[in-house]
Scaffold this motif. Structure first.
Motif, mmCIF file in Angstrom:
data_model
loop_
_atom_site.group_PDB
_atom_site.id
_atom_site.type_symbol
_atom_site.label_atom_id
_atom_site.label_comp_id
_atom_site.label_asym_id
_atom_site.label_seq_id
_atom_site.Cartn_x
_atom_site.Cartn_y
_atom_site.Cartn_z
ATOM 1 N N ILE A 1 -5.882 -4.274 3.536
ATOM 2 C CA ILE A 1 -5.087 -3.223 2.690
ATOM 3 C C ILE A 1 -3.934 -2.491 3.262
ATOM 4 N N ASN A 2 -4.195 -2.022 4.454
ATOM 5 C CA ASN A 2 -3.099 -1.360 5.137
ATOM 6 C C ASN A 2 -1.823 -2.177 5.509
ATOM 7 N N LYS A 3 -1.841 -3.313 5.634
ATOM 8 C CA LYS A 3 -0.678 -4.279 5.819
ATOM 9 C C LYS A 3 -0.217 -4.539 4.250
ATOM 10 N N ALA A 4 -0.897 -4.645 3.454
ATOM 11 C CA ALA A 4 -0.111 -4.657 1.964
ATOM 12 C C ALA A 4 0.399 -3.518 1.669
ATOM 13 N N LYS A 5 -0.056 -2.140 1.901
ATOM 14 C CA LYS A 5 0.325 -1.075 1.457
ATOM 15 C C LYS A 5 1.868 -1.017 2.316
ATOM 16 N N THR A 6 1.762 -1.208 3.348
ATOM 17 C CA THR A 6 3.160 -1.219 4.311
ATOM 18 C C THR A 6 4.129 -2.171 3.663
ATOM 19 N N GLU A 7 3.810 -3.303 3.521
ATOM 20 C CA GLU A 7 4.887 -4.330 2.972
ATOM 21 C C GLU A 7 5.293 -4.071 1.478
ATOM 22 N N LEU A 8 4.310 -3.305 0.650
ATOM 23 C CA LEU A 8 4.891 -2.731 -1.107
ATOM 24 C C LEU A 8 5.656 -1.608 -0.815
ATOM 25 N N THR B 1 -5.489 0.957 -5.286
ATOM 26 C CA THR B 1 -4.681 0.694 -6.372
ATOM 27 C C THR B 1 -3.692 1.991 -6.431
ATOM 28 N N ALA B 2 -2.331 1.537 -6.182
ATOM 29 C CA ALA B 2 -1.380 2.505 -5.990
ATOM 30 C C ALA B 2 0.134 2.225 -6.577
ATOM 31 N N VAL B 3 0.960 3.228 -6.530
ATOM 32 C CA VAL B 3 2.390 3.275 -7.037
ATOM 33 C C VAL B 3 3.120 3.996 -6.122
ATOM 34 N N TRP B 4 4.501 3.499 -5.675
ATOM 35 C CA TRP B 4 5.235 3.855 -4.742
ATOM 36 C C TRP B 4 6.826 4.147 -5.482
#
Length: 243
Positions: A171-178, A207-210
């Motif tokens: 999950i942390n890698k995915a959040k960084t990529e997004l 689940t998140a938004v940037w």
């Protein structure tokens, strides 16, 4: 425009139970005035590659008509995840129901090596257009393929939504990529993830938004089902944990 991300805990292998769960969350989203709701990767079956062949359905499966009816009646676009049978094999797909329109399908074009024994690449060219805004879609591993986001940007996407089944280990890698996609292309980026067990591992939620600078606006926790509702005009997001 109000966009809703649904964070679900799938019932492994039970399309019927997952449809009922989806309908409840869609109703909650409708009550909040949402125009688009997106569910996690393979949300109708759970992310279970080894079961995909047995669980795969057609985009025209009669059980899914409830989503088209809700879309027509409430003027909401709905994206649900499922394995789909094609003449080439099984795809990891999102079926999109839009008000009074034909069903459309976005399929994962870039597969992780672990998925290749069970799935084939599909057509990932679909882009949504709602309220004059172009919305690019992605399914999980695709967010790590630079050309995927680049193509979305070149095609005029203003919003990028990823439907994923990310484990705690990733999950942390995915959040960084997004976050990087949001910053690089100056677009809002959203991610719908699930919770619970899938393919022998625990899904991470979050689940998140940037924002367009790559800063996180809001995220759900790793424990509860819920909705994250994002207003594109105000750039404000609301959390609705369910259980």
């Amino acid at each position: 425009m109000k966009i809703c991300l649904a964070q679900t805990k799938p019932f492994t292998g039970s399309i019927e139970k997952n449809i009922e769960q989806h309908r409840e969350l869609i109703q909650l989203a409708i009550e909040q005035g949402v125009e688009l709701i997106i569910f996690p990767e393979l949300s109708l079956t759970g992310y279970e590659p080894t079961l995909a062949n047995a669980l795969a359905i057609s985009k025209d499966d009669a059980r899914l008509t409830v989503f088209q009816e809700a879309s027509n009646e409430k003027n909401i676009t709905i994206g649900v995840g499922t394995p789909i049978k094609t003449s080439q094999g099984i795809t990891i797909s999102m079926i999109l129901f839009q008000p009074n329109q034909s069903v459309q399908v976005y399929s994962k074009g870039f597969l992780h090596s672990d998925e290749i024994p069970y799935f084939v690449s599909g057509d990932n060219s679909l882009m949504l257009q709602l309220n004059s805004q172009k919305i690019a879609l992605a399914i999980c591993y695709e967010i790590s393929i630079p050309e995927h986001a680049e193509k979305a940007f070149q095609n005029g996407a203003q919003i990028y939504i990823a439907s994923v089944a990310k484990f705690k280990s990733g999950i942390n890698k995915a959040k960084t990529e997004l976050a990087n996609i949001a910053k690089r292309y100056s677009m809002n980026v959203l991610m719908a993830n699930c919770i619970g067990m899938a393919d022998g591992a625990e899904c991470a939620g979050k689940t998140a938004v940037w924002n367009k600078e790559g800063g996180m606006i809001c995220e759900l926790n790793e424990l509860n089902e819920g909705l994250l509702i994002f207003d594109t005009a105000s750039q404000i997001a609301e959390k609705h944990h369910i259980f």
